[in-house]
Design an enzyme around this catalytic site. Structure first.
Site, PDB file in Angstrom:
ATOM      1  N   GLY A 106      36.239  30.408  43.692  1.00  0.00           N
ATOM      2  CA  GLY A 106      36.617  29.020  43.471  1.00  0.00           C
ATOM      3  C   GLY A 106      36.719  28.711  41.989  1.00  0.00           C
ATOM      4  O   GLY A 106      37.023  29.608  41.186  1.00  0.00           O
ATOM      5  N   GLU A 107      36.490  27.465  41.629  1.00  0.00           N
ATOM      6  CA  GLU A 107      36.568  26.973  40.235  1.00  0.00           C
ATOM      7  C   GLU A 107      38.008  26.920  39.716  1.00  0.00           C
ATOM      8  O   GLU A 107      38.251  26.400  38.634  1.00  0.00           O
ATOM      9  CB  GLU A 107      35.765  27.844  39.251  1.00  0.00           C
ATOM     10  CG  GLU A 107      34.301  28.000  39.542  1.00  0.00           C
ATOM     11  CD  GLU A 107      33.584  28.896  38.530  1.00  0.00           C
ATOM     12  OE1 GLU A 107      34.236  29.443  37.617  1.00  0.00           O
ATOM     13  OE2 GLU A 107      32.359  29.056  38.662  1.00  0.00           O
ATOM     14  N   GLY A 108      38.952  27.519  40.460  1.00  0.00           N
ATOM     15  CA  GLY A 108      40.314  27.690  39.977  1.00  0.00           C
ATOM     16  C   GLY A 108      40.579  29.093  39.452  1.00  0.00           C
ATOM     17  O   GLY A 108      41.664  29.372  38.928  1.00  0.00           O
TER      18      GLY A 108
END
Lengths: 338, 338
Positions: free
Chosen positions: A305-307
């Site tokens: 996640g987080e980008g």
């Protein structure tokens, strides 16, 4: 999507000094981005920025993850200090990072770099009651639309979806099941890597939420309010805002895909602005991408996640468009054709 | 590969602020590069450069491609003018380009930027006689070793394999069949996209070359001389030179893979320095990668060569290593663990 710009991009691809079609999926991507911008060549999608929306989840109380809820706020501090993986990847890519508190449970001190847009200190537990009121869901979507507008106004040409929220793969699975019709067992994944027992429990929690609320995919905001999350809602807004500005938005993993399903249900044309950055290990992400008709650019086994997965795809998207700007034609370079 | 550095990298990956294993294949890549460098963290693989070796092929006379042979020299000029796809991708990545004439048939004028190391003006037709003498093959390998040494000496921390040579997927298929034992029908692909008749003919040409020379994989230089190419030989040298200097080398498509098979046959440890950048559409590339035990980072349907697929993977390799340099640990960032 602008048909004339797409036709111009296709024709240009065929005249560039390379065998026709030899750039594979990058050729179609360049054509689509021409259609999105309504210009051939479309702008090179730089600079890029990742907007990381952080939120907490009432369903955390159900024990769907071994990580404590305070990690969400701790990771927000880590993003602002430059110490997370998304910071490392953004530096590598030359992209900036925008960190937005849209729903963190822990009160955060106002610090430089933090966009303070907290709608609510975490959602409610969707196994007991709706996660959000409809007004809260709308407010969080509007946060995302506002962030997209600010980023586009300052000249960002590619928006990357980022997220942080302990337990946030649980509402993502519920959203994906609601919009794709997938069974909770197909839509739910192991998130940070939970064990078999927690995984079975997590699936039953998703199922319980869907059974309780019976969310109707024809009412996307109702689904979002019933079983969604504040960062999911904000990402829905970011995607809608990017699409409205005809700026491409690069989707990260399962959280982004769940938000993209909400955005597509609200405005099907928004799919034209979406680029799938990578294939998350989360099975729900693949189910959602299939529903959207998107194939991811990368498949590297990421589940962070987080980008992060989308950020790794930024140079590829930029490269695909740069070809239309930089590469010589057979005529201009004096190269013989077959 | 240095076991202590690999253990240190594995241990560091587990302390960084992310769920253990959540970076998928990038974690193992970072561990291997620590082992290659003998240090944790290993150097960030920047700057990177792509070495594009150009050569022509006697087997072109057999009609294995519709493209005229002079395109090789025309594309060399295009590389030097900055107008090819590899130029666009290198600019996007911040990498430099090194163009080497190791075997172009057309005499090339000495121009700024061209590394003139022509061993022979194209190979002989391997359906009639060996493509190269053993001495010519060795000379071309030495060109590649020399280029690798020069690039490493000037501070390049990642070498990318590039190639240009009309008809060069035909010798690549022959090399791959010889080293992997694959049937010519499995090792041969459509190159620039030839039609069914040309494809069937191309496969029979590869088979004829193998039947004529019966190359022995235990004699890698003999195989290279019998059915190889000058750019294939130079890339073998580039890979060996990079591995000897413990600098990673990013493999592009089917030409690079065929050269990597020669390098691995000569020095099996060289595999430790190889990173597969992308999965070429050419079936021989996948057969060769399987034989080497390498999984490519990207799969985007490219079949262009020049180093384009590998160049797109450069930021991913750099990102994988940068994580070990930049990301905070749970302790240092004050983030709770599960």
């Amino acid at each position: 999507l602008d048909g004339a710009a797409m036709a111009a991009a296709r024709s240009l691809q065929d005249r560039l000094t390379k065998p026709a079609g030899s750039l594979g999926v990058l050729e179609e991507l360049s054509v689509r981005l021409a259609g999105l911008a309504g210009a051939c060549p479309p702008p090179v999608p730089q600079p890029a920025t990742v907007a990381v929306f952080a939120g907490d989840h009432g369903v955390h109380a159900q024990g769907v993850t071994p990580w404590p809820q305070e990690v969400t706020a701790q990771m927000v501090a880590n993003f602002l200090d430059g110490g997370a993986v998304i910071n490392a990847f953004a530096r590598q890519t030359g992209a900036s990072l925008t960190v937005v508190d849209v729903g963190v449970a822990t009160p955060l001190k106002p610090v430089r770099g933090l966009v303070a847009k907290n709608v609510r200190r975490g959602t409610r537990d969707f196994t007991v009651e709706p996660a959000l009121t409809r007004a809260e869901a709308v407010a969080a979507v509007e946060v995302g639309i506002g962030v997209a507008g600010d980023l586009v106004d300052r000249g960002e040409n590619l928006l990357v979806t980022g997220d942080m929220g302990i337990a946030n793969t649980t509402p993502a699975a519920a959203l994906i099941a609601a919009f794709t019709g997938a069974d909770p067992a197909e839509a739910t994944g192991r998130g940070t890597g939970v064990d078999d027992d927690t995984y079975a429990h997590k699936t039953s929690v998703v199922r319980a939420g869907l059974d309780l609320h019976r969310p109707d995919p024809a009412d996307p905001l109702g689904v979002l309010a019933a079983v969604g999350g504040l960062e999911h809602a904000a990402l829905t807004g970011l995607i809608l805002g990017a699409a409205a500005a005809r700026v491409p938005v690069l989707l990260d993993g399962v959280i982004a895909v769940s938000a993209a399903l909400v955005a597509a249900a609200l405005a099907p044309d928004a799919i034209g602005a979406m680029i799938a950055g990578h294939r998350s290990v989360e099975p729900g992400a693949s189910a959602g991408l299939r529903h959207l008709g998107l194939e991811p650019l990368l498949d590297l086994g990421l589940r962070l996640g987080e980008g992060t997965g989308a950020m790794l795809a930024v140079p590829i998207v930029a490269g695909a468009v740069r070809v239309l700007h930089d590469v010589a034609t057979f005529d201009s370079a004096g190269v013989s054709e077959k």
